[in-house]
Design a protein around this motif. Structure first.
Motif, mmCIF file in Angstrom:
data_model
loop_
_atom_site.group_PDB
_atom_site.id
_atom_site.type_symbol
_atom_site.label_atom_id
_atom_site.label_comp_id
_atom_site.label_asym_id
_atom_site.label_seq_id
_atom_site.Cartn_x
_atom_site.Cartn_y
_atom_site.Cartn_z
ATOM 1 N N ALA A 166 -5.827 1.552 -2.999
ATOM 2 C CA ALA A 166 -4.534 0.964 -2.995
ATOM 3 C C ALA A 166 -4.653 -0.295 -1.964
ATOM 4 O O ALA A 166 -3.694 -1.279 -2.350
ATOM 5 C CB ALA A 166 -3.623 1.920 -2.187
ATOM 6 N N LEU A 174 2.392 1.858 -3.608
ATOM 7 C CA LEU A 174 1.368 2.309 -4.475
ATOM 8 C C LEU A 174 0.806 3.753 -4.096
ATOM 9 O O LEU A 174 0.820 4.442 -5.269
ATOM 10 C CB LEU A 174 0.238 1.198 -4.077
ATOM 11 C CG LEU A 174 0.520 -0.245 -5.082
ATOM 12 C CD1 LEU A 174 -0.821 -1.157 -4.411
ATOM 13 C CD2 LEU A 174 0.542 -0.143 -6.332
ATOM 14 N N MET A 175 0.687 4.003 -2.969
ATOM 15 C CA MET A 175 0.449 5.582 -2.832
ATOM 16 C C MET A 175 1.446 6.301 -3.173
ATOM 17 O O MET A 175 1.154 7.691 -3.235
ATOM 18 C CB MET A 175 -0.179 5.537 -1.381
ATOM 19 C CG MET A 175 -1.484 4.812 -1.064
ATOM 20 S SD MET A 175 -2.174 5.120 0.387
ATOM 21 C CE MET A 175 -2.667 6.769 0.457
ATOM 22 N N VAL A 210 0.917 -1.145 0.015
ATOM 23 C CA VAL A 210 0.000 0.012 0.157
ATOM 24 C C VAL A 210 0.974 1.285 -0.098
ATOM 25 O O VAL A 210 0.567 2.223 -0.658
ATOM 26 C CB VAL A 210 -0.953 -0.003 1.247
ATOM 27 C CG1 VAL A 210 -1.558 1.372 1.241
ATOM 28 C CG2 VAL A 210 -2.093 -0.959 1.056
#
Length: 240
Positions: free
Chosen positions: A166, A154-155, A151
């Motif tokens: 995400a 991805l963010m 996560v």
């Protein structure tokens, strides 16, 4: 790619960049990067309860000094809760730049400060989901932690991505790959043991090493990994 491939990729990326990488890992960790909200809430609660219930330590430390220590702990933990998510995103930004041979600077650590709310929500929601799964038993909690491990990356790479999106994407990416990330982390256990003999000083080098390796893992699970040995047949299991 195996654990040794990610470690080799990390070492290659860190060559000539150890000083800023150590600085990013050290300062980022001090500011709460890489630790979820649930961990901080638990730690603050424990510290406060210890301060109110422990009478033995108060025999040696005055109540004023103890109150000051508790206040410092609470304030620093609350500060980490507020900025920790943004710091984590900054650490991921730095390491993604590092492993992708883009310009990586110490200032990357603070490059996501404009996303304090997004970082807070990221820590809160992922920490909450892991905590809720942990209520069932420790194993589901561990699985959930690996499910949402991607996560922050991805963010960091896609600022327009919401936390829930995400989390869904991380869940998809980690399907069938949780064991590989576990093996990668396990492959550093020897270095972790050696760090114990250096009174923790060795972690200054180990932390950026592991962070760069995990960033390389992220690049691989998103289909952009470096294939170093194209003719090798990969078998399931841990290859250190």
């Amino acid at each position: 790619m195996f654990a040794r491939d990610f470690r080799a990729w990390a070492r290659e990326a860190l060559r000539g960049h150890w000083a800023p990488a150590i600085g990013v890992a050290f300062v980022g960790t001090l500011l709460g990067g890489g630790v979820d909200l649930t961990s901080y809430v638990t730690q603050v609660t424990y510290n406060v309860e210890s301060g109110t219930s422990s009478t033995g330590l108060l025999d040696f430390i005055s109540r004023d000094v103890w109150a000051m220590l508790v206040t410092i702990t609470v304030v620093s933990s609350l500060l980490a809760i507020i900025i920790g998510g943004a710091i984590t995103l900054g650490m991921c930004t730095y390491n993604l730049n590092l492993v992708n041979r883009r310009e990586s600077r110490f200032s990357d650590l603070f490059s996501q400060f404009h996303r304090l709310w997004a970082g807070f929500c990221m820590n809160f929601l992922t920490g909450l989901f892991v905590f809720l799964w942990s209520l069932l038993f420790i194993i589901p909690g561990i699985i959930a932690a690996y499910r949402y491990a991607m996560v922050p990356y991805l963010m960091a790479e896609f600022p327009e991505l919401g936390v829930l999106d995400a989390m869904r994407e991380s869940k998809r990416l980690m399907t069938g790959r949780k064991w590989r990330l576990f093996c990668l982390q396990l492959s550093f256990i020897g270095w972790s043991i050696l760090c114990l003999f250096t009174m923790g000083i060795g972690t200054l080098w180990l932390n950026p090493y592991t962070m760069a390796a995990e960033a390389a893992f992220y690049m691989d699970v998103t289909g952009r990994g470096q294939i170093r040995e194209t003719n090798r047949i990969q078998q399931p299991g841990c290859e250190f």
